[in-house]
Design a protein around this motif. Structure first.
Motif, PDB file in Angstrom:
ATOM      1  N   TYR A 114     -58.063  49.184  26.214  1.00 58.65           N
ATOM      2  CA  TYR A 114     -57.814  48.639  27.545  1.00 58.65           C
ATOM      3  C   TYR A 114     -58.949  47.697  27.931  1.00 58.65           C
ATOM      4  O   TYR A 114     -60.044  47.759  27.368  1.00 58.65           O
ATOM      5  CB  TYR A 114     -57.742  49.757  28.589  1.00 58.65           C
ATOM      6  CG  TYR A 114     -56.555  50.678  28.470  1.00 58.65           C
ATOM      7  CD1 TYR A 114     -55.387  50.421  29.182  1.00 58.65           C
ATOM      8  CD2 TYR A 114     -56.606  51.816  27.673  1.00 58.65           C
ATOM      9  CE1 TYR A 114     -54.291  51.271  29.100  1.00 58.65           C
ATOM     10  CE2 TYR A 114     -55.515  52.672  27.581  1.00 58.65           C
ATOM     11  CZ  TYR A 114     -54.365  52.398  28.293  1.00 58.65           C
ATOM     12  OH  TYR A 114     -53.285  53.242  28.213  1.00 58.65           O
ATOM     13  N   ALA A 115     -58.693  46.848  28.917  1.00 55.94           N
ATOM     14  CA  ALA A 115     -59.722  45.995  29.506  1.00 55.94           C
ATOM     15  C   ALA A 115     -59.875  46.363  30.970  1.00 55.94           C
ATOM     16  O   ALA A 115     -58.885  46.447  31.705  1.00 55.94           O
ATOM     17  CB  ALA A 115     -59.355  44.517  29.377  1.00 55.94           C
ATOM     18  N   ALA A 116     -61.125  46.598  31.400  1.00 54.98           N
ATOM     19  CA  ALA A 116     -61.340  47.051  32.778  1.00 54.98           C
ATOM     20  C   ALA A 116     -62.631  46.482  33.336  1.00 54.98           C
ATOM     21  O   ALA A 116     -63.538  46.094  32.598  1.00 54.98           O
ATOM     22  CB  ALA A 116     -61.355  48.578  32.848  1.00 54.98           C
ATOM     23  N   ALA A 117     -62.698  46.463  34.662  1.00 48.62           N
ATOM     24  CA  ALA A 117     -63.860  45.933  35.377  1.00 48.62           C
ATOM     25  C   ALA A 117     -63.864  46.546  36.773  1.00 48.62           C
ATOM     26  O   ALA A 117     -63.117  47.492  37.054  1.00 48.62           O
ATOM     27  CB  ALA A 117     -63.779  44.401  35.438  1.00 48.62           C
ATOM     28  N   PHE A 118     -64.705  46.026  37.649  1.00 48.28           N
ATOM     29  CA  PHE A 118     -64.686  46.505  39.030  1.00 48.28           C
ATOM     30  C   PHE A 118     -63.306  46.308  39.665  1.00 48.28           C
ATOM     31  O   PHE A 118     -62.837  47.150  40.418  1.00 48.28           O
ATOM     32  CB  PHE A 118     -65.714  45.744  39.874  1.00 48.28           C
ATOM     33  CG  PHE A 118     -67.147  46.102  39.596  1.00 48.28           C
ATOM     34  CD1 PHE A 118     -67.659  47.333  39.974  1.00 48.28           C
ATOM     35  CD2 PHE A 118     -67.992  45.189  38.974  1.00 48.28           C
ATOM     36  CE1 PHE A 118     -68.980  47.660  39.747  1.00 48.28           C
ATOM     37  CE2 PHE A 118     -69.317  45.497  38.739  1.00 48.28           C
ATOM     38  CZ  PHE A 118     -69.821  46.743  39.119  1.00 48.28           C
ATOM     39  N   VAL A 119     -62.675  45.178  39.357  1.00 51.02           N
ATOM     40  CA  VAL A 119     -61.461  44.798  40.087  1.00 51.02           C
ATOM     41  C   VAL A 119     -60.280  45.726  39.850  1.00 51.02           C
ATOM     42  O   VAL A 119     -59.346  45.764  40.652  1.00 51.02           O
ATOM     43  CB  VAL A 119     -61.042  43.339  39.753  1.00 51.02           C
ATOM     44  CG1 VAL A 119     -62.097  42.352  40.223  1.00 51.02           C
ATOM     45  CG2 VAL A 119     -60.724  43.173  38.275  1.00 51.02           C
ATOM     46  N   ASN A 120     -60.296  46.469  38.747  1.00 48.87           N
ATOM     47  CA  ASN A 120     -59.187  47.390  38.475  1.00 48.87           C
ATOM     48  C   ASN A 120     -59.672  48.792  38.135  1.00 48.87           C
ATOM     49  O   ASN A 120     -58.984  49.547  37.445  1.00 48.87           O
ATOM     50  CB  ASN A 120     -58.281  46.846  37.370  1.00 48.87           C
ATOM     51  CG  ASN A 120     -58.977  46.690  36.030  1.00 48.87           C
ATOM     52  OD1 ASN A 120     -60.209  46.625  35.963  1.00 48.87           O
ATOM     53  ND2 ASN A 120     -58.209  46.606  34.960  1.00 48.87           N
ATOM     54  N   ALA A 121     -60.839  49.167  38.638  1.00 46.03           N
ATOM     55  CA  ALA A 121     -61.428  50.466  38.304  1.00 46.03           C
ATOM     56  C   ALA A 121     -60.515  51.625  38.699  1.00 46.03           C
ATOM     57  O   ALA A 121     -60.307  52.564  37.913  1.00 46.03           O
ATOM     58  CB  ALA A 121     -62.789  50.609  38.980  1.00 46.03           C
ATOM     59  N   GLY A 122     -59.972  51.594  39.906  1.00 46.02           N
ATOM     60  CA  GLY A 122     -59.123  52.689  40.367  1.00 46.02           C
ATOM     61  C   GLY A 122     -57.837  52.802  39.579  1.00 46.02           C
ATOM     62  O   GLY A 122     -57.430  53.902  39.172  1.00 46.02           O
ATOM     63  N   THR A 123     -57.179  51.680  39.344  1.00 44.44           N
ATOM     64  CA  THR A 123     -55.939  51.683  38.564  1.00 44.44           C
ATOM     65  C   THR A 123     -56.199  52.163  37.145  1.00 44.44           C
ATOM     66  O   THR A 123     -55.398  52.891  36.556  1.00 44.44           O
ATOM     67  CB  THR A 123     -55.315  50.283  38.552  1.00 44.44           C
ATOM     68  OG1 THR A 123     -55.051  49.879  39.898  1.00 44.44           O
ATOM     69  CG2 THR A 123     -54.028  50.250  37.756  1.00 44.44           C
ATOM     70  N   MET A 124     -57.347  51.752  36.600  1.00 47.98           N
ATOM     71  CA  MET A 124     -57.687  52.168  35.250  1.00 47.98           C
ATOM     72  C   MET A 124     -57.873  53.681  35.174  1.00 47.98           C
ATOM     73  O   MET A 124     -57.411  54.336  34.226  1.00 47.98           O
ATOM     74  CB  MET A 124     -58.982  51.455  34.823  1.00 47.98           C
ATOM     75  CG  MET A 124     -59.212  51.396  33.335  1.00 47.98           C
ATOM     76  SD  MET A 124     -58.053  50.283  32.527  1.00 47.98           S
ATOM     77  CE  MET A 124     -56.997  51.484  31.724  1.00 47.98           C
TER      78      MET A 124
END
Length: 227
Positions: A114-124
């Protein structure tokens, strides 16, 4: 569930060999750019080299080296530039960056990437909540650590812990750093200064915003798409 933290290409390879699901975190900016593109309905092919990106069967080409746009490509690795542009629904995008796409390639063999960052932390965190073994990998910069990647990883791991995950020792330190680091410090670290020099200050603010792009990009058949 156990959630771990690792760094860079070496960490991604080790996690993949161990059979752990790998979450690649390149907050400034590859993971953020991937999240934006996937939220717009694009498929994103991550490749390590500029040559591979140029030759890939894609509608658009995005690339940076040293944070600067690759000459001849459609976009630099800029999430705000992409947000302001027209990306056709279903477009295939080839992406090559200094650090993030190399770490993605290093994770080959993992059960899922997966790719993750601050912008999708909760969804991730929601996406990962039922997985038994997860390794969040901070990409870093040219082999070194990057505070923005560690803090974005901490944001994800903190949410996973809230859902019952057990953190390993490195994950615990990363979460503690995320919770204790002064809010403004990431706006003045070396990566932030580099983005400002290249007039990407809008990207900086966008990349630091939490939970603004609710997607969980997953690598499927060589391309990131909605998880």
């Amino acid at each position: 569930m156990i959630a771990r933290y690792a760094g860079g290409e070496t960490g991604a390879r080790a996690a993949a060999r161990a059979g752990s699901v790998v979450v690649v975190v390149d907050a400034f900016r590859a993971s953020t750019t991937i999240a934006v593109l996937v939220s717009r309905g694009a498929r994103v092919i991550p490749v390590a080299s500029i040559e591979e990106a140029a030759a890939a069967p894609a509608d658009l080409r995005i690339g940076e080296r040293g944070s600067a746009k690759v000459a001849g490509f459609d976009f630099g690795n800029s999430p705000t530039e992409i947000l302001a542009a027209r990306v056709p629904l279903g477009a295939t995008v080839a992406l090559s960056t200094t650090n993030g796409t190399r770490v993605v390639e290093a994770a080959a063999g993992s059960p899922a990437v997966y790719a993750a960052a601050f912008v999708n932390a909760g969804t991730m965190a929601e996406e990962l909540a039922e997985i038994e073994d997860v390794t969040v990998v901070g990409c870093g910069w040219e082999g070194g650590r990057a505070s923005e990647d560690e803090d974005a990883a901490g944001a994800i791991l903190h949410r996973l812990e809230g859902r019952g995950a057990t953190l390993d020792a490195r994950a615990r330190r990363v979460v503690d750093g995320y919770l204790r680091r002064p809010a403004g410090s990431l706006r003045s670290n070396s990566a932030a200064r580099r983005l400002k020099r290249l007039a990407y200050e809008k990207d900086l603010e966008f990349c630091l915003s939490e939970d603004t792009v609710p997607v969980a990009p997953r690598l499927v058949d060589g391309a990131f798409a909605k998880g």
